[in-house]
Design a protein around this motif. Structure first.
Motif, mmCIF file in Angstrom:
data_model
loop_
_atom_site.group_PDB
_atom_site.id
_atom_site.type_symbol
_atom_site.label_atom_id
_atom_site.label_comp_id
_atom_site.label_asym_id
_atom_site.label_seq_id
_atom_site.Cartn_x
_atom_site.Cartn_y
_atom_site.Cartn_z
ATOM 1 N N ARG A 55 0.839 -1.191 0.000
ATOM 2 C CA ARG A 55 0.000 0.000 0.000
ATOM 3 C C ARG A 55 0.874 1.242 0.000
ATOM 4 O O ARG A 55 1.929 1.278 0.652
ATOM 5 N N VAL A 56 0.421 2.268 -0.701
ATOM 6 C CA VAL A 56 1.134 3.542 -0.730
ATOM 7 C C VAL A 56 0.884 4.295 0.566
ATOM 8 O O VAL A 56 1.767 4.955 1.111
ATOM 9 N N GLU A 57 -0.321 4.204 1.085
ATOM 10 C CA GLU A 57 -0.691 4.824 2.350
ATOM 11 C C GLU A 57 -1.633 3.894 3.094
ATOM 12 O O GLU A 57 -2.260 3.017 2.493
ATOM 13 N N PRO A 58 -1.739 4.040 4.420
ATOM 14 C CA PRO A 58 -2.585 3.127 5.202
ATOM 15 C C PRO A 58 -4.036 3.163 4.741
ATOM 16 O O PRO A 58 -4.539 4.191 4.272
ATOM 17 N N VAL A 59 -4.718 2.037 4.862
ATOM 18 C CA VAL A 59 -6.131 1.975 4.528
ATOM 19 C C VAL A 59 -6.908 2.870 5.482
ATOM 20 O O VAL A 59 -6.565 2.993 6.666
ATOM 21 N N SER A 60 -7.940 3.555 4.975
ATOM 22 C CA SER A 60 -8.770 4.435 5.801
ATOM 23 C C SER A 60 -10.129 3.788 6.033
ATOM 24 O O SER A 60 -10.922 3.631 5.102
ATOM 25 N N LEU A 61 -10.383 3.404 7.283
ATOM 26 C CA LEU A 61 -11.675 2.816 7.625
ATOM 27 C C LEU A 61 -12.766 3.876 7.657
ATOM 28 O O LEU A 61 -13.929 3.594 7.381
#
Length: 307
Positions: A55-61
């Protein structure tokens, strides 16, 4: 890849917010909220892995992005970290309103990332805990693994006893040790549930049969927990959870999952990997051919909206 589509209440187990939702609905809001936040704080086990390399950036819940969880049922023993005998990848997509489950057989032969060896996939836990397990599964499936939930299956009997035992449907009779499990409806205490969920040698479905029985026990615990209404029972349940479960999910993230992904857990597709048993240097492995692996990877990538 074989599939079955049905509803599975136990899947909410991965967030543990199901307990929050059930308990608050039972009229014990303040006590439960306070107790649950403390329990989650105890279960929360940070790992040296802030973001998946895929992932380029953390997943956003909060933005309701698709995410994945690696569920690990670990058979720990005294003086031994154990191995993850149950490995299930959950891929949740709120846009499609579906959750896909992939059960990975414990003997699957693959690269152990961080160890530099080729071995059974469940050995990753013994070599490097949750980080190595997540990295190895990521590499094997070519998808990001965002979170993990680890259950100590040996001590899972404490959770079963905390809810007063469970009822399951046993598809075929078998005996393990001095315990007999006839076919049909069974009511099990914690010790019996542990034996029931561990056996695989007398099961014609082998490891797949054991995985199914472990899913039965988890589902039964959740169903039984939903029917309990006393503070005393909740205390026992939360105490058992805090002792036997680890996860890198934080409480706020669990709340986001409950709020933003509930509909996705109502439509479940179960997947398994087809593999061929083979002995290499005298050791049994499950071998997955490239065509089958590519098929599995593509389905999960579509579910997680990854190109």
């Amino acid at each position: 890849m074989t599939k079955r589509k049905k509803k599975h209440p136990w899947l909410k187990f991965f967030g543990f917010v199901v307990l929050f939702f059930i308990l608050v609905g039972g009229g014990l809001a303040y006590y439960v909220y306070h107790s649950l936040t403390n329990t989650v704080a105890t279960m929360h086990t940070p790992i040296n892995r802030e973001i998946s390399e895929k992932r380029v950036e953390p997943v956003s819940l909060q933005k309701q992005q698709p995410f994945s969880v690696l569920l690990l049922g670990v058979d720990e023993r005294e003086g031994d970290r154990g191995r993850s005998d149950t490995m299930i990848v959950m891929a949740v997509n709120p846009t499609l309103n579906t959750t896909k489950l992939l059960s990975i057989p414990r003997d699957t032969r693959t690269d152990i990332i961080g160890k530099g060896t080729v071995d059974k996939i469940n050995h990753a836990w013994a070599f490097g805990g949750p980080e190595m397990s997540m990295d190895t599964v990521e590499h094997f499936l070519d998808i990001p693994i965002d979170y993990y939930v680890k259950v100590n299956m040996k001590s899972f009997k404490d959770i079963v006893d905390a809810v007063g035992g469970v009822t399951v449907e046993n598809s075929s009779a078998f005996t393990t040790g001095d315990q007999k499990f006839p076919a049909g409806t069974l009511t099990l205490n914690g010790k019996e549930a542990l034996s029931y969920s561990r056996e695989r040698y007398s099961d014609p479905n082998g490891d797949f049969g054991r995985q199914e029985r472990q899913r039965q026990i988890i589902q039964a615990v959740l169903q039984k927990g939903a029917s309990i209404s006393s503070v005393a029972n909740f205390s026992d349940i939360l105490s058992a959870l805090s002792k036997n479960i680890q996860t890198n999910l934080e409480f706020d993230q669990m709340v986001d999952i409950q709020a933003n992904y509930r509909s996705a857990t109502e439509s479940i597709v179960q997947n398994t990997i087809k593999e061929t048993g083979q002995k290499i240097n005298g050791v049994y492995y499950g071998i997955v051919d490239n065509t089958e692996l590519q098929k599995v990877q593509n389905e999960l990538k579509t579910q997680l909206e990854i190109e």
